[in-house]
Design an enzyme around this catalytic site. Sequence first.
Site, mmCIF file in Angstrom:
data_model
loop_
_atom_site.group_PDB
_atom_site.id
_atom_site.type_symbol
_atom_site.label_atom_id
_atom_site.label_comp_id
_atom_site.label_asym_id
_atom_site.label_seq_id
_atom_site.Cartn_x
_atom_site.Cartn_y
_atom_site.Cartn_z
ATOM 1 N N ALA A 10 0.806 -1.212 0.000
ATOM 2 C CA ALA A 10 0.000 0.000 0.000
ATOM 3 C C ALA A 10 0.844 1.269 0.000
ATOM 4 O O ALA A 10 0.358 2.336 -0.365
ATOM 5 C CB ALA A 10 -0.938 0.011 1.209
ATOM 6 N N SER A 11 2.095 1.169 0.369
ATOM 7 C CA SER A 11 2.965 2.344 0.474
ATOM 8 C C SER A 11 3.356 2.874 -0.898
ATOM 9 O O SER A 11 3.965 2.153 -1.697
ATOM 10 C CB SER A 11 4.238 1.982 1.253
ATOM 11 O OG SER A 11 5.256 2.940 1.041
ATOM 12 N N PRO A 12 3.053 4.151 -1.206
ATOM 13 C CA PRO A 12 3.478 4.704 -2.500
ATOM 14 C C PRO A 12 4.991 4.637 -2.720
ATOM 15 O O PRO A 12 5.431 4.192 -3.792
ATOM 16 C CB PRO A 12 2.964 6.148 -2.452
ATOM 17 C CG PRO A 12 1.777 6.084 -1.538
ATOM 18 C CD PRO A 12 2.164 5.086 -0.483
#
Length: 223
Positions: A10-12
């Site tokens: 989920a981390s950009p």
Amino acid sequence: MTPILYKTDASPPARAVMMIVDILGLKVDEQELNPILRQQDTPEFKKKNPMRTIPILEEGDFYLADSHAIMLYLIDKYGKPEHAHLYPSEKRKRATINQRLFFDCGVLFPRLRAVMAPTYAGKLAELNRNMIKNIEDAYSIMESYLTENLYLADEVVTVADISAITTISSLNGLYPVDEKSKWINRMNDKEYCRKINTPGSELHVAGLIALMDNTKHNQQSKL
């Protein structure tokens, strides 16, 4: 020794590194860190990365944090001639790419982090006027850059596009760009974006919206 990449889908910033890994065809040991549980705050990871951010690259006794630094390192160390377009050696092109990377870490991502931090803290039920104004300003700057080239820094994809699309994807899921950006469409059509960025950004946005909805419910129940 196989490099280790500590990440969460989920981390950009983690997605950006994961796409570079995919483009370069690297074999890495991907290990999940849960930022909600603050697993990156343990003494072990604080020693590896005092900033306590995700992702983290580990190669033996070498540790590197910050997605922009990691991507440039991987391209420099493992890139082949066919990857030269990602970070070309011509000085002015490289300077422009660097500036767009700084735009991502200095403007785009802080706009997203301003939403993420209070959301994860259970304090944000919806985007406020100031957040929306800042996000619109970031979109405006981005679109100005895109009047010069097909991509953020050149006529071809560079590491700046890989980095920025992850941040923009999450921002766009929370507060859509008024007119669907042709650049976003071009990037979303890339195989590595479809495989890595799209599902990761959908996961990220869904999680943030769910937390906001929960906060709103809690606030209304106290009325």
